[in-house]
Design a protein around this motif. Sequence first.
Motif, PDB file in Angstrom:
ATOM      1  N   UNK A  67      27.092 -40.388  -4.914  1.00  0.00           N
ATOM      2  CA  UNK A  67      27.815 -39.522  -3.985  1.00  0.00           C
ATOM      3  C   UNK A  67      29.106 -39.011  -4.624  1.00  0.00           C
ATOM      4  N   UNK A  68      29.808 -39.888  -5.319  1.00  0.00           N
ATOM      5  CA  UNK A  68      31.043 -39.493  -5.999  1.00  0.00           C
ATOM      6  C   UNK A  68      30.746 -38.504  -7.115  1.00  0.00           C
ATOM      7  N   UNK A  69      29.710 -38.770  -7.900  1.00  0.00           N
ATOM      8  CA  UNK A  69      29.349 -37.860  -8.994  1.00  0.00           C
ATOM      9  C   UNK A  69      28.976 -36.477  -8.482  1.00  0.00           C
TER      10      UNK A  69
ATOM     11  N   UNK B 257      34.509 -36.223  -7.468  1.00  0.00           N
ATOM     12  CA  UNK B 257      35.188 -35.979  -8.741  1.00  0.00           C
ATOM     13  C   UNK B 257      34.332 -36.425  -9.925  1.00  0.00           C
ATOM     14  N   UNK B 258      34.449 -35.736 -11.053  1.00  0.00           N
ATOM     15  CA  UNK B 258      33.743 -36.176 -12.260  1.00  0.00           C
ATOM     16  C   UNK B 258      34.479 -37.336 -12.911  1.00  0.00           C
ATOM     17  N   UNK B 259      33.818 -37.944 -13.875  1.00  0.00           N
ATOM     18  CA  UNK B 259      34.364 -39.129 -14.527  1.00  0.00           C
ATOM     19  C   UNK B 259      35.690 -38.857 -15.231  1.00  0.00           C
ATOM     20  N   UNK B 260      35.838 -37.651 -15.781  1.00  0.00           N
ATOM     21  CA  UNK B 260      37.050 -37.330 -16.536  1.00  0.00           C
ATOM     22  C   UNK B 260      38.297 -37.370 -15.656  1.00  0.00           C
ATOM     23  N   UNK B 261      38.123 -37.325 -14.316  1.00  0.00           N
ATOM     24  CA  UNK B 261      39.262 -37.336 -13.406  1.00  0.00           C
ATOM     25  C   UNK B 261      39.701 -38.742 -13.013  1.00  0.00           C
ATOM     26  N   UNK B 262      39.012 -39.777 -13.505  1.00  0.00           N
ATOM     27  CA  UNK B 262      39.503 -41.137 -13.275  1.00  0.00           C
ATOM     28  C   UNK B 262      40.820 -41.267 -14.029  1.00  0.00           C
ATOM     29  N   UNK B 263      41.918 -41.666 -13.360  1.00  0.00           N
ATOM     30  CA  UNK B 263      43.232 -41.694 -14.030  1.00  0.00           C
ATOM     31  C   UNK B 263      43.213 -42.591 -15.269  1.00  0.00           C
ATOM     32  N   UNK B 264      43.944 -42.165 -16.298  1.00  0.00           N
ATOM     33  CA  UNK B 264      43.954 -42.922 -17.557  1.00  0.00           C
ATOM     34  C   UNK B 264      44.465 -44.343 -17.384  1.00  0.00           C
TER      35      UNK B 264
ATOM     36  N   UNK C   9      33.193 -48.527  -7.401  1.00  0.00           N
ATOM     37  CA  UNK C   9      32.620 -47.224  -7.765  1.00  0.00           C
ATOM     38  C   UNK C   9      33.230 -46.724  -9.074  1.00  0.00           C
ATOM     39  N   UNK C  10      34.565 -46.831  -9.211  1.00  0.00           N
ATOM     40  CA  UNK C  10      35.215 -46.364 -10.443  1.00  0.00           C
ATOM     41  C   UNK C  10      34.762 -47.166 -11.658  1.00  0.00           C
TER      42      UNK C  10
ATOM     43  N   UNK D 213      15.167 -43.243 -12.901  1.00  0.00           N
ATOM     44  CA  UNK D 213      16.469 -42.820 -13.411  1.00  0.00           C
ATOM     45  C   UNK D 213      16.996 -41.654 -12.588  1.00  0.00           C
ATOM     46  N   UNK D 214      18.314 -41.571 -12.472  1.00  0.00           N
ATOM     47  CA  UNK D 214      18.934 -40.433 -11.791  1.00  0.00           C
ATOM     48  C   UNK D 214      18.845 -39.189 -12.676  1.00  0.00           C
ATOM     49  N   UNK D 215      18.787 -37.997 -12.093  1.00  0.00           N
ATOM     50  CA  UNK D 215      18.757 -36.765 -12.904  1.00  0.00           C
ATOM     51  C   UNK D 215      19.988 -36.611 -13.791  1.00  0.00           C
ATOM     52  N   UNK D 216      21.168 -36.933 -13.253  1.00  0.00           N
ATOM     53  CA  UNK D 216      22.388 -36.786 -14.049  1.00  0.00           C
ATOM     54  C   UNK D 216      22.388 -37.717 -15.251  1.00  0.00           C
ATOM     55  N   UNK D 217      21.865 -38.933 -15.060  1.00  0.00           N
ATOM     56  CA  UNK D 217      21.808 -39.885 -16.164  1.00  0.00           C
ATOM     57  C   UNK D 217      20.752 -39.473 -17.181  1.00  0.00           C
TER      58      UNK D 217
END
Length: 772
Positions: free
Chosen positions: A411-413, A417-424, A334-335, A234-238
């Motif tokens: 790489x993106x994480x 940009x963080x997930x919250x920056x994915x446009x609505x 990726x998104x 598992x990834x550390x962030x996950x």
Amino acid sequence: MRWWVALFGPLFFVLMFTIGPAVLNIVKLPGPTWVTTAVAGAGGVLLLVATPLMQTRLDALTQQSKLQVERVRRLEAALEPLVGSDRDLPLVREVVDRALLGIHPAIPLPPSANPELSVELPTYVPRDVDADLHTALRRASVSGGFVLLVGPAASGKTRCAFEAINAVLSNWRLCMPATAERLTALVDSGADLRHTVVWLNETQDFLGTGRLAVETVRRLLADHARPVVLVGTIWPSEYTRLSTSSTADDGQDLNRDSREILKLAHRFSIKTFSYAEQARARDLAQTDPRLQEAVDGGGDAACLTEVVAAVPELIHRWEQADDPFGAAVVSAGVDARLCGHPEPLPLGLLEALAIFHLTGAQRAAAREDWFTSALHWACEPVRGSVAPLTPEAAQIGHLDGYRVTDVLVQHVQRVTRPIANVPEPQWELLIAEARPEACLHIGATAYQAGLHRLAERAWRRAAEAGDINAMTGLGVVLARQEEYEQARSWLERAAEAGDINAMAGLGIVLAGQGEDEQARPWLERAAEAGDTRAITGLGLVLAGQGEDEQARPWLERAAEAGDTRAMTGLGLVLVRQGEDEQARPWLERAAEAGEPEVMAELGALLVRQGEREQARPWLERAAEAGEPQVMAVLGLVLAGRREYEQARPWLERAAEAGEPKVMTVLGLVLAGQGEREQARPWLERAAEAGEPKAMAVLGLVLAGQGEYEQARPWLERAAEAGDTQAMSGLGGMLAGQGEDEQARPWLERAAEAGDAHAAGLLRTSSAEHEGA
């Protein structure tokens, strides 16, 4: 026992008594004829009795046989996706397919290299954790266990795990479920998984809302006589995301299962290459040119595994793309992964999302076959077989979708940009285009990112398609948005379908709306199934209904499991039962978690026990959170210690919240300090609100200032309400004005209540009367 063995005894018994008389007649055994007749009669009677018994036994065995057939059918259905037509799991040593194991593809092997080197896998560089990892696997092989490797993408964690199970458990069977649903079905089927390694590469794909339940994992690991070893990466962030509580206002924790599963794991951290690992890599590089390239071009320890996995080339291909349409398709993938869409990613979804990553000019210039061309670019390897996107199919000739390399997702994480920056609008399109079963996971990701409106939309799509877990999630997010009627409806549907989380959530929502009687049966069912939130909720509901004895064992269970609300509830129950000493440690543990109300309760308990010094810091922390009653208690504690200057600001802040009793206390403190003018407005406000003590003190203050006419009605009202001080003050004031007849009854009542001042005035009045 086989069915024919079970039936042999009854059949033989009936057969003998059925044909017995005929046999006796044929063989003409010597003896009286009544023997044959008796045997025939007994056989008939026994036949009448035995036939229905045998039929019952036959029916039971038939039913047992049907259940056995159903069990075999379920077992075969669960094994089919895992073992194919061979009907048996492979051994660990037999599985060498890199892609099957989830190991990243490596840079290609030069044609001039030693032909004995593996084309798929570079030479393994032993890691520093290997010895401890092997020891953990040996221990787990005795009675079962869960080993988890935590590390970033392309850090070598999957290869490290693969080498470890080959070194320690090579003769064990290897089970590689593609999804949590398949693993759950396998466990539910009752398959014998003794001496099996369950391979959970990318463990995060098995965890989360609607995926693997902690009860399933516990069942896997529970039978120590038939050990099973889970191995995951598992990834550390996950790991951080899934092991952190994600609790809604109703107490529903969407990460409960994930967190409890991760607690079962023996963790190993796979970091950048240490100096010792770098030295080993340099030694092995002499025989493997791929390692030589990594050592020569890696630059630092962090890049060794990344160079072997062609990570720099992947990032360069994407960020410096010569084909904007191809880069847009990769960005779309990726998104989608960032937003929680499970893999593989459908073709139509990638095309719809890719348009967001194109400029207006690029859209205008796009050819008719732009997407086909872009997809070809995205799937073209950068080196060897390493590519940004990889097609996936479960059946020949049928494309299921595409996988995007986790190197780019991480790489993106990590960098951009963080997930919250994915446009609505991108989220909304993803939810609209995704299949309902994918919307379950998209909703969970949105919820954990704090995007509750998007979570609601995603879960609603999945819930309307019949997904029970989505119904529960939708109920949770609606309750958080205070849409209780809708929340209740969805939670009821899920609870009636048997979902324990929904039962707990529904019970908590109902209890929060004051419907304790309706909440109680749902909380009981969930609590009996072991849900900690329900155990806490049930205990609190019972305590709120005054059923402290029934509440106590539930609250004890939850408190011992670490639930701070249960600790608070248990502490308060114990206080009500007069067990202050037993209550104190639970309130202390809950207060240390930072809940102001609990700090206040603990402070009040300590004050009652006379430990004002120990109470003061808890009351100060609670008062700083803005609770007026706590400010008042703290002010009283300080005033009791004659620390009037420190008490005054707390009392003033509490009084400004509009509580009459606090205004009264402040007025008393000010009056006691001789600041009667400052005390008067507070006492007037409290007295006008109907507070008897405020009326009494206000009357005394006015009388002390010679304002007898204004004082008299306040003292009368307070005295009539039973305030002894007011009775004494009113009697004294009336006596001073010469109204002895009116004064005497009040002084007598005050004196009977123990007021020394009133008793003294009565004695003086009597002496004067006798003297006269």
